[in-house]
Design a protein around this motif. Structure first.
Motif, short mmCIF file in Angstrom:
data_model
loop_
_atom_site.label_atom_id
_atom_site.label_comp_id
_atom_site.label_asym_id
_atom_site.label_seq_id
_atom_site.Cartn_x
_atom_site.Cartn_y
_atom_site.Cartn_z
N LEU A 193 44.89 35.95 25.42
CA LEU A 193 43.69 36.37 24.64
C LEU A 193 43.86 37.05 23.79
O LEU A 193 44.34 38.02 24.27
CB LEU A 193 42.55 35.87 25.67
N PRO A 194 43.77 37.38 22.33
CA PRO A 194 43.75 38.34 21.08
C PRO A 194 43.78 39.95 21.91
O PRO A 194 44.37 40.42 21.85
CB PRO A 194 43.63 37.64 20.19
N LYS A 195 42.55 40.11 22.32
CA LYS A 195 41.54 41.12 22.48
C LYS A 195 41.47 41.64 23.95
O LYS A 195 40.62 40.68 24.90
CB LYS A 195 40.55 40.86 21.65
N ILE A 196 41.12 42.28 24.23
CA ILE A 196 40.64 42.87 25.52
C ILE A 196 39.44 42.37 25.92
O ILE A 196 39.03 42.47 27.20
CB ILE A 196 41.56 44.52 25.65
N THR A 351 41.10 39.96 37.86
CA THR A 351 42.24 41.11 37.10
C THR A 351 43.34 41.13 36.31
O THR A 351 43.84 42.02 35.30
CB THR A 351 42.01 42.38 38.33
N VAL A 352 44.30 40.20 36.49
CA VAL A 352 45.60 39.97 36.19
C VAL A 352 45.83 39.75 34.60
O VAL A 352 46.35 40.27 34.50
CB VAL A 352 46.16 38.49 37.32
N PRO A 353 44.83 39.00 34.53
CA PRO A 353 44.87 38.91 33.23
C PRO A 353 44.39 39.86 32.02
O PRO A 353 45.26 40.25 30.95
CB PRO A 353 43.79 37.95 32.54
N LEU A 354 43.89 41.22 32.67
CA LEU A 354 43.21 41.93 32.14
C LEU A 354 44.69 42.97 32.41
O LEU A 354 45.19 43.86 31.01
CB LEU A 354 42.06 43.06 33.08
N ILE A 355 45.21 43.11 33.62
CA ILE A 355 46.26 43.82 33.78
C ILE A 355 47.90 43.59 32.49
O ILE A 355 48.31 44.32 31.93
CB ILE A 355 47.19 44.19 35.05
#
Length: 465
Positions: A193-196, A351-355
Protein backbone atom coordinates in the motif's frame (compact mmCIF):
# COMPACT_ATOMS: atom_id res chain seq x y z
CA UNK A 1 28.90 22.37 4.50
CA UNK A 2 25.83 24.25 3.48
CA UNK A 3 22.63 22.53 4.57
CA UNK A 4 20.57 21.15 1.66
CA UNK A 5 17.15 22.59 2.45
CA UNK A 6 15.24 21.00 -0.41
CA UNK A 7 13.59 17.68 0.38
CA UNK A 8 13.40 14.82 -2.05
CA UNK A 9 9.97 13.45 -2.87
CA UNK A 10 10.29 9.66 -2.68
CA UNK A 11 6.87 8.29 -1.81
CA UNK A 12 3.62 10.13 -2.35
CA UNK A 13 2.39 12.17 0.61
CA UNK A 14 5.46 11.79 2.81
CA UNK A 15 7.68 14.75 2.03
CA UNK A 16 7.23 18.43 1.37
CA UNK A 17 9.59 20.84 -0.33
CA UNK A 18 10.43 24.04 1.47
CA UNK A 19 12.70 27.03 1.64
CA UNK A 20 15.36 27.53 4.27
CA UNK A 21 13.73 28.76 7.48
CA UNK A 22 15.28 31.11 9.97
CA UNK A 23 16.09 29.08 13.13
CA UNK A 24 14.45 30.28 16.32
CA UNK A 25 16.66 32.35 18.59
CA UNK A 26 14.57 31.72 21.67
CA UNK A 27 11.95 29.32 22.94
CA UNK A 28 9.04 31.72 22.30
CA UNK A 29 10.09 32.26 18.68
CA UNK A 30 10.46 28.51 18.17
CA UNK A 31 6.92 27.93 19.40
CA UNK A 32 5.55 30.63 17.09
CA UNK A 33 7.48 29.22 14.16
CA UNK A 34 6.13 25.74 14.90
CA UNK A 35 2.55 26.86 14.56
CA UNK A 36 3.36 28.72 11.34
CA UNK A 37 5.24 25.92 9.60
CA UNK A 38 2.98 23.00 10.57
CA UNK A 39 0.28 23.89 8.01
CA UNK A 40 2.85 23.20 5.27
CA UNK A 41 2.22 19.52 5.86
CA UNK A 42 -1.54 19.85 5.54
CA UNK A 43 -1.23 22.06 2.46
CA UNK A 44 0.95 19.48 0.77
CA UNK A 45 -1.57 16.74 1.46
CA UNK A 46 -4.40 18.81 0.02
CA UNK A 47 -2.25 19.72 -2.98
CA UNK A 48 -1.84 16.01 -3.69
CA UNK A 49 -5.56 15.44 -3.34
CA UNK A 50 -5.41 13.72 0.06
CA UNK A 51 -7.57 14.94 2.96
CA UNK A 52 -5.21 13.31 5.46
CA UNK A 53 -5.75 10.67 8.12
CA UNK A 54 -8.14 11.24 11.01
CA UNK A 55 -6.91 11.89 14.55
CA UNK A 56 -8.24 8.56 15.87
CA UNK A 57 -6.74 6.52 13.05
CA UNK A 58 -3.40 8.27 13.60
CA UNK A 59 -3.53 7.25 17.29
CA UNK A 60 -4.35 3.66 16.34
CA UNK A 61 -1.54 3.58 13.76
CA UNK A 62 1.00 4.83 16.29
CA UNK A 63 -0.18 2.44 19.01
CA UNK A 64 0.04 -0.33 16.45
CA UNK A 65 3.60 0.73 15.66
CA UNK A 66 4.43 0.69 19.39
CA UNK A 67 2.75 -2.53 20.44
CA UNK A 68 3.97 -5.72 18.84
CA UNK A 69 5.91 -8.78 19.90
CA UNK A 70 7.44 -6.85 22.81
CA UNK A 71 4.28 -7.41 24.85
CA UNK A 72 5.06 -11.14 24.96
CA UNK A 73 8.45 -10.66 26.62
CA UNK A 74 7.69 -8.05 29.29
CA UNK A 75 6.52 -10.54 31.94
CA UNK A 76 9.91 -12.24 31.54
CA UNK A 77 11.57 -8.86 32.08
CA UNK A 78 9.53 -8.26 35.24
CA UNK A 79 10.58 -11.65 36.58
CA UNK A 80 14.22 -10.52 36.35
CA UNK A 81 13.80 -6.95 37.61
CA UNK A 82 11.01 -7.22 40.19
CA UNK A 83 7.68 -5.42 40.20
CA UNK A 84 8.97 -2.05 41.45
CA UNK A 85 12.17 -2.27 39.42
CA UNK A 86 10.18 -3.05 36.28
CA UNK A 87 7.64 -0.28 36.97
CA UNK A 88 10.37 2.32 37.41
CA UNK A 89 12.28 1.30 34.28
CA UNK A 90 9.15 1.05 32.13
CA UNK A 91 7.99 4.51 33.24
CA UNK A 92 11.42 6.02 32.53
CA UNK A 93 11.57 4.49 29.04
CA UNK A 94 8.01 5.64 28.25
CA UNK A 95 8.70 9.22 29.39
CA UNK A 96 11.97 9.38 27.48
CA UNK A 97 10.27 7.97 24.38
CA UNK A 98 7.64 10.71 24.58
CA UNK A 99 10.27 13.41 25.11
CA UNK A 100 12.36 12.17 22.17
CA UNK A 101 9.26 12.35 19.94
CA UNK A 102 8.82 15.95 21.12
CA UNK A 103 12.41 16.70 20.06
CA UNK A 104 11.89 15.06 16.67
CA UNK A 105 8.76 17.10 15.97
CA UNK A 106 10.50 20.30 17.09
CA UNK A 107 13.41 19.64 14.74
CA UNK A 108 11.08 18.86 11.85
CA UNK A 109 9.36 22.20 12.38
CA UNK A 110 12.66 24.10 12.56
CA UNK A 111 14.06 22.48 9.41
CA UNK A 112 10.73 22.05 7.57
CA UNK A 113 11.48 18.41 6.76
CA UNK A 114 9.42 15.37 7.65
CA UNK A 115 11.97 12.58 7.48
CA UNK A 116 14.14 11.05 10.19
CA UNK A 117 16.82 10.44 7.55
CA UNK A 118 16.81 14.09 6.45
CA UNK A 119 17.30 15.19 10.05
CA UNK A 120 20.53 13.18 9.97
CA UNK A 121 21.38 14.93 6.69
CA UNK A 122 20.81 18.37 8.21
CA UNK A 123 22.83 17.57 11.31
CA UNK A 124 25.83 15.70 9.89
CA UNK A 125 25.56 15.72 6.12
CA UNK A 126 25.36 12.63 3.92
CA UNK A 127 27.09 10.40 6.48
CA UNK A 128 24.42 11.29 9.04
CA UNK A 129 21.67 10.40 6.59
CA UNK A 130 23.29 7.05 5.75
CA UNK A 131 23.78 6.14 9.42
CA UNK A 132 20.17 6.96 10.30
CA UNK A 133 18.80 5.09 7.29
CA UNK A 134 20.97 2.06 8.05
CA UNK A 135 19.85 2.06 11.68
CA UNK A 136 16.20 2.28 10.68
CA UNK A 137 16.58 -0.57 8.20
CA UNK A 138 18.34 -2.78 10.76
CA UNK A 139 15.83 -1.98 13.50
CA UNK A 140 12.74 -2.57 11.40
CA UNK A 141 14.05 -5.74 9.81
CA UNK A 142 14.86 -7.04 13.30
CA UNK A 143 11.41 -6.09 14.55
CA UNK A 144 9.59 -7.67 11.61
CA UNK A 145 11.64 -10.85 11.83
CA UNK A 146 10.80 -11.14 15.55
CA UNK A 147 7.09 -10.83 14.73
CA UNK A 148 7.33 -13.51 12.06
CA UNK A 149 9.36 -15.71 14.42
CA UNK A 150 6.41 -15.67 16.80
CA UNK A 151 4.07 -16.58 13.95
CA UNK A 152 6.30 -19.47 12.90
CA UNK A 153 6.58 -20.78 16.47
CA UNK A 154 3.07 -20.28 17.80
CA UNK A 155 0.68 -20.56 14.85
CA UNK A 156 1.09 -24.34 14.27
CA UNK A 157 0.41 -24.97 17.96
CA UNK A 158 -2.60 -22.65 17.92
CA UNK A 159 -4.06 -24.45 14.89
CA UNK A 160 -3.41 -27.94 16.29
CA UNK A 161 -5.27 -27.05 19.50
CA UNK A 162 -8.48 -26.61 17.47
CA UNK A 163 -8.05 -29.94 15.66
CA UNK A 164 -8.95 -33.42 16.84
CA UNK A 165 -7.06 -36.53 15.90
CA UNK A 166 -3.52 -36.93 14.64
CA UNK A 167 -2.49 -34.34 12.08
CA UNK A 168 1.27 -34.60 12.51
CA UNK A 169 3.17 -34.06 9.30
CA UNK A 170 0.42 -31.94 7.75
CA UNK A 171 1.55 -28.83 5.86
CA UNK A 172 -0.77 -26.59 7.87
CA UNK A 173 1.10 -27.54 11.05
CA UNK A 174 4.50 -26.73 9.60
CA UNK A 175 5.67 -23.35 10.90
CA UNK A 176 7.91 -22.51 7.95
CA UNK A 177 5.25 -23.38 5.38
CA UNK A 178 2.61 -21.31 7.19
CA UNK A 179 5.05 -18.43 7.50
CA UNK A 180 5.73 -18.32 3.77
CA UNK A 181 2.04 -18.58 2.87
CA UNK A 182 1.04 -15.80 5.28
CA UNK A 183 3.78 -13.49 4.03
CA UNK A 184 2.71 -14.02 0.42
CA UNK A 185 -1.05 -13.73 1.03
CA UNK A 186 -1.28 -11.10 3.81
CA UNK A 187 1.97 -9.30 4.63
CA UNK A 188 3.22 -8.54 1.12
CA UNK A 189 -0.08 -7.14 -0.28
CA UNK A 190 -0.60 -4.89 2.78
CA UNK A 191 3.02 -3.72 2.69
CA UNK A 192 2.57 -2.66 -0.95
CA UNK A 193 0.00 0.00 0.00
CA UNK A 194 1.37 3.46 -0.90
CA UNK A 195 0.45 5.27 2.33
CA UNK A 196 0.68 4.32 5.98
CA UNK A 197 -2.75 5.84 6.72
CA UNK A 198 -4.44 3.05 4.75
CA UNK A 199 -3.60 0.67 7.61
CA UNK A 200 -5.82 2.55 10.09
CA UNK A 201 -8.49 -0.15 10.10
CA UNK A 202 -6.03 -3.01 10.67
CA UNK A 203 -4.32 -0.94 13.37
CA UNK A 204 -7.54 -0.37 15.30
CA UNK A 205 -8.35 -4.08 15.06
CA UNK A 206 -4.90 -4.99 16.36
CA UNK A 207 -5.24 -2.60 19.28
CA UNK A 208 -8.46 -4.26 20.44
CA UNK A 209 -6.77 -7.66 20.12
CA UNK A 210 -4.00 -6.40 22.42
CA UNK A 211 -6.58 -5.19 24.95
CA UNK A 212 -8.30 -8.59 24.79
CA UNK A 213 -4.92 -10.26 25.37
CA UNK A 214 -4.28 -8.15 28.48
CA UNK A 215 -7.75 -8.88 29.88
CA UNK A 216 -7.32 -12.63 29.39
CA UNK A 217 -3.96 -12.52 31.21
CA UNK A 218 -5.68 -10.81 34.14
CA UNK A 219 -8.56 -13.31 34.21
CA UNK A 220 -6.42 -16.43 33.78
CA UNK A 221 -4.16 -15.50 36.67
CA UNK A 222 -6.64 -17.31 38.92
CA UNK A 223 -6.89 -20.37 36.65
CA UNK A 224 -3.27 -21.46 37.09
CA UNK A 225 -2.40 -22.46 40.68
CA UNK A 226 0.95 -21.87 42.29
CA UNK A 227 3.10 -23.94 42.87
CA UNK A 228 2.84 -24.61 39.15
CA UNK A 229 1.71 -28.04 38.03
CA UNK A 230 1.63 -29.78 34.67
CA UNK A 231 -1.25 -32.06 33.73
CA UNK A 232 0.27 -35.00 31.84
CA UNK A 233 -1.97 -38.00 31.08
CA UNK A 234 -4.27 -37.08 33.93
CA UNK A 235 -1.43 -36.90 36.46
CA UNK A 236 -0.27 -33.64 37.94
CA UNK A 237 3.45 -32.99 38.21
CA UNK A 238 4.63 -30.16 40.41
CA UNK A 239 7.45 -28.24 38.74
CA UNK A 240 7.70 -25.41 41.28
CA UNK A 241 9.65 -26.59 44.30
CA UNK A 242 8.37 -24.37 47.08
CA UNK A 243 5.80 -21.81 47.98
CA UNK A 244 8.65 -19.26 48.04
CA UNK A 245 8.55 -19.49 44.24
CA UNK A 246 5.05 -18.01 44.42
CA UNK A 247 6.04 -14.84 46.23
CA UNK A 248 6.43 -11.79 43.99
CA UNK A 249 9.72 -9.93 44.19
CA UNK A 250 9.75 -6.16 44.32
CA UNK A 251 13.37 -5.92 43.18
CA UNK A 252 15.36 -8.67 41.52
CA UNK A 253 18.49 -8.59 39.41
CA UNK A 254 20.28 -11.36 37.56
CA UNK A 255 22.31 -11.74 34.39
CA UNK A 256 19.00 -11.85 32.48
CA UNK A 257 18.26 -8.32 33.71
CA UNK A 258 20.51 -7.15 30.88
CA UNK A 259 17.54 -7.70 28.56
CA UNK A 260 15.28 -5.33 30.55
CA UNK A 261 15.85 -1.88 29.06
CA UNK A 262 16.61 -3.20 25.53
CA UNK A 263 13.30 -5.09 25.52
CA UNK A 264 11.46 -2.00 26.82
CA UNK A 265 13.16 0.22 24.25
CA UNK A 266 12.22 -2.28 21.57
CA UNK A 267 8.64 -2.27 22.89
CA UNK A 268 8.27 1.53 22.78
CA UNK A 269 10.05 2.21 19.52
CA UNK A 270 7.69 3.95 17.12
CA UNK A 271 9.89 6.87 16.11
CA UNK A 272 10.42 5.71 12.55
CA UNK A 273 6.63 5.77 12.07
CA UNK A 274 5.98 9.08 13.86
CA UNK A 275 7.02 11.35 11.01
CA UNK A 276 5.13 9.48 8.22
CA UNK A 277 2.01 9.52 10.44
CA UNK A 278 2.61 13.24 11.11
CA UNK A 279 2.71 13.95 7.37
CA UNK A 280 -0.67 12.29 6.80
CA UNK A 281 -2.45 13.68 9.89
CA UNK A 282 -5.45 15.90 9.22
CA UNK A 283 -4.86 19.55 10.22
CA UNK A 284 -1.34 18.57 11.16
CA UNK A 285 0.51 20.64 13.73
CA UNK A 286 3.24 19.79 16.18
CA UNK A 287 0.89 20.09 19.16
CA UNK A 288 -1.70 17.87 17.51
CA UNK A 289 0.88 15.20 16.65
CA UNK A 290 2.40 15.39 20.13
CA UNK A 291 -1.05 14.70 21.59
CA UNK A 292 -1.37 11.71 19.25
CA UNK A 293 2.00 10.44 20.50
CA UNK A 294 1.20 11.00 24.17
CA UNK A 295 -2.14 9.17 23.95
CA UNK A 296 -0.55 6.26 22.10
CA UNK A 297 2.28 5.95 24.63
CA UNK A 298 -0.05 6.18 27.66
CA UNK A 299 -2.39 3.45 26.38
CA UNK A 300 0.56 1.29 25.36
CA UNK A 301 2.15 1.75 28.78
CA UNK A 302 -1.05 0.66 30.56
CA UNK A 303 -1.50 -2.43 28.41
CA UNK A 304 2.17 -3.34 28.73
CA UNK A 305 2.17 -2.95 32.51
CA UNK A 306 -1.07 -4.87 33.10
CA UNK A 307 -0.07 -7.79 30.88
CA UNK A 308 3.46 -7.94 32.36
CA UNK A 309 2.24 -7.71 35.98
CA UNK A 310 -0.42 -10.40 35.78
CA UNK A 311 1.73 -12.58 33.52
CA UNK A 312 4.45 -12.44 36.15
CA UNK A 313 2.00 -13.05 39.02
CA UNK A 314 0.79 -16.14 37.16
CA UNK A 315 4.12 -17.85 36.40
CA UNK A 316 6.55 -15.96 38.65
CA UNK A 317 10.14 -17.06 38.02
CA UNK A 318 9.04 -19.77 35.57
CA UNK A 319 7.81 -17.30 32.95
CA UNK A 320 9.62 -17.59 29.62
CA UNK A 321 10.63 -14.94 27.07
CA UNK A 322 7.44 -15.76 25.10
CA UNK A 323 4.50 -15.90 27.50
CA UNK A 324 2.25 -17.56 24.90
CA UNK A 325 4.31 -20.73 25.30
CA UNK A 326 3.59 -20.73 29.04
CA UNK A 327 -0.17 -20.63 28.52
CA UNK A 328 0.09 -23.42 25.96
CA UNK A 329 2.00 -25.49 28.54
CA UNK A 330 -0.23 -24.96 31.58
CA UNK A 331 -3.65 -24.43 29.96
CA UNK A 332 -3.43 -26.54 26.81
CA UNK A 333 -7.19 -27.15 26.50
CA UNK A 334 -8.55 -23.72 27.49
CA UNK A 335 -10.77 -22.31 24.72
CA UNK A 336 -10.26 -18.68 25.77
CA UNK A 337 -6.48 -19.11 25.75
CA UNK A 338 -6.65 -20.68 22.31
CA UNK A 339 -8.77 -17.81 21.04
CA UNK A 340 -6.60 -15.08 22.50
CA UNK A 341 -3.52 -16.77 21.09
CA UNK A 342 -4.96 -16.52 17.59
CA UNK A 343 -5.93 -12.89 18.24
CA UNK A 344 -2.48 -11.88 19.44
CA UNK A 345 -0.85 -13.72 16.56
CA UNK A 346 -3.11 -11.86 14.14
CA UNK A 347 -2.31 -8.54 15.85
CA UNK A 348 1.43 -9.24 15.68
CA UNK A 349 1.08 -10.26 12.05
CA UNK A 350 -0.69 -7.01 11.11
CA UNK A 351 2.16 -5.03 12.67
CA UNK A 352 4.61 -6.30 10.05
CA UNK A 353 3.17 -4.30 7.09
CA UNK A 354 3.18 -1.15 9.25
CA UNK A 355 6.90 -1.56 9.98
CA UNK A 356 7.55 -2.18 6.28
CA UNK A 357 6.84 1.50 5.53
CA UNK A 358 9.78 3.18 7.31
CA UNK A 359 12.15 0.37 6.29
CA UNK A 360 11.22 0.73 2.62
CA UNK A 361 11.36 4.51 2.85
CA UNK A 362 14.90 4.37 4.26
CA UNK A 363 16.02 2.02 1.48
CA UNK A 364 14.48 4.22 -1.20
CA UNK A 365 16.16 7.30 0.22
CA UNK A 366 19.53 5.53 0.23
CA UNK A 367 19.40 4.06 -3.26
CA UNK A 368 16.76 5.97 -5.25
CA UNK A 369 16.78 9.46 -3.72
CA UNK A 370 17.58 11.08 -7.08
CA UNK A 371 14.73 9.33 -8.87
CA UNK A 372 10.99 10.12 -8.88
CA UNK A 373 8.66 7.72 -7.18
CA UNK A 374 8.44 4.45 -9.10
CA UNK A 375 6.09 1.56 -8.49
CA UNK A 376 8.79 -0.78 -9.80
CA UNK A 377 11.24 0.36 -7.11
CA UNK A 378 8.43 0.28 -4.55
CA UNK A 379 7.54 -3.31 -5.49
CA UNK A 380 11.11 -4.66 -5.66
CA UNK A 381 12.22 -3.18 -2.33
CA UNK A 382 9.08 -4.43 -0.59
CA UNK A 383 9.72 -7.90 -2.03
CA UNK A 384 13.39 -7.87 -1.00
CA UNK A 385 12.57 -6.82 2.57
CA UNK A 386 9.88 -9.49 2.77
CA UNK A 387 12.33 -12.21 1.69
CA UNK A 388 14.97 -11.08 4.20
CA UNK A 389 12.63 -11.06 7.20
CA UNK A 390 11.24 -14.49 6.30
CA UNK A 391 14.76 -15.96 6.14
CA UNK A 392 15.67 -14.39 9.49
CA UNK A 393 12.46 -15.67 11.08
CA UNK A 394 13.28 -19.18 9.90
CA UNK A 395 16.84 -19.25 11.24
CA UNK A 396 16.74 -17.14 14.46
CA UNK A 397 16.49 -19.57 17.43
CA UNK A 398 15.05 -17.40 20.25
CA UNK A 399 13.02 -14.20 20.31
CA UNK A 400 14.85 -12.78 23.33
CA UNK A 401 18.03 -12.57 21.23
CA UNK A 402 16.20 -10.26 18.82
CA UNK A 403 14.84 -8.16 21.70
CA UNK A 404 18.27 -7.94 23.31
CA UNK A 405 20.54 -7.18 20.36
CA UNK A 406 18.18 -4.97 18.37
CA UNK A 407 16.88 -3.24 21.49
CA UNK A 408 20.32 -2.43 22.90
CA UNK A 409 21.74 -1.18 19.60
CA UNK A 410 19.34 0.27 17.04
CA UNK A 411 16.36 0.85 19.34
CA UNK A 412 18.38 2.89 21.84
CA UNK A 413 19.88 4.89 18.97
CA UNK A 414 16.50 5.75 17.43
CA UNK A 415 14.75 6.51 20.73
CA UNK A 416 17.51 8.15 22.76
CA UNK A 417 20.80 8.81 20.95
CA UNK A 418 19.76 10.30 17.60
CA UNK A 419 17.00 12.67 18.85
CA UNK A 420 19.27 14.00 21.59
CA UNK A 421 22.32 14.32 19.33
CA UNK A 422 20.44 15.96 16.45
CA UNK A 423 18.71 18.45 18.73
CA UNK A 424 22.01 19.48 20.31
CA UNK A 425 23.42 19.99 16.82
CA UNK A 426 20.51 21.76 15.13
CA UNK A 427 18.93 23.88 17.87
CA UNK A 428 20.34 27.35 18.56
CA UNK A 429 18.86 27.55 22.02
CA UNK A 430 21.14 28.17 24.99
CA UNK A 431 22.68 24.95 26.30
CA UNK A 432 21.11 25.55 29.72
CA UNK A 433 17.58 25.59 28.25
CA UNK A 434 15.46 22.71 29.47
CA UNK A 435 15.16 21.15 26.02
CA UNK A 436 18.90 21.12 25.39
CA UNK A 437 19.64 19.77 28.84
CA UNK A 438 16.98 17.11 28.30
CA UNK A 439 18.48 16.27 24.90
CA UNK A 440 21.93 15.91 26.51
CA UNK A 441 20.56 13.60 29.22
CA UNK A 442 18.73 11.59 26.54
CA UNK A 443 21.95 11.22 24.55
CA UNK A 444 24.08 10.12 27.53
CA UNK A 445 21.37 7.73 28.79
CA UNK A 446 21.11 6.08 25.37
CA UNK A 447 24.87 5.65 24.97
CA UNK A 448 25.41 4.23 28.46
CA UNK A 449 22.39 1.93 28.52
CA UNK A 450 22.86 0.67 24.96
CA UNK A 451 26.55 -0.18 25.32
CA UNK A 452 26.20 -1.63 28.82
CA UNK A 453 23.24 -3.85 27.87
CA UNK A 454 24.85 -5.05 24.64
CA UNK A 455 28.09 -5.89 26.46
CA UNK A 456 26.20 -7.90 29.11
CA UNK A 457 24.18 -9.76 26.48
CA UNK A 458 27.30 -10.73 24.53
CA UNK A 459 29.01 -11.75 27.78
CA UNK A 460 26.04 -14.00 28.61
CA UNK A 461 26.20 -15.60 25.17
CA UNK A 462 29.92 -16.35 25.59
CA UNK A 463 29.38 -17.87 29.03
CA UNK A 464 26.45 -19.99 27.85
CA UNK A 465 28.49 -21.35 24.98
Amino acid sequence: MEAPWGVINVEPGWYVSSQQPEPAEAEAEAEAEAEELSPLLSNELHRQGSPGVSYSFSVFNLMHAIMGSGILGLAYVMAHTGILGFSFLLLIVALLASFSIHLLLSMCIQTAVTSYEDLGLFAFGLSGKVVVAGTIITQNIGAMSSYLLIIKTELPTAISEFLSGDHSGSWYLNGQTLLIIICVVIVFPLALLPKIGFLGYTSSLSFFFMVFFALVIVIKKWSIPCPLTLNCIEHYFQISNATDDCKPKLFHFSKESAYAIPTMAFSFLCHTSVLPIYCELQRSSRKRMQNVSNIAIVFSFLIYFISALFGYLTFYGKVTSDILQDYSKYLPHDVVVRTVKLCILFAVLLTVPLIHFPARKALMMMFFSNFPFSWIHHFLITLAVNIIIVLLAIYVPDIKHVFGVVGSSTSTCLIFVFPGLFYLKLSREDFLSWKKLGAFILLIFGILVGNFSLALIIFNWINNK
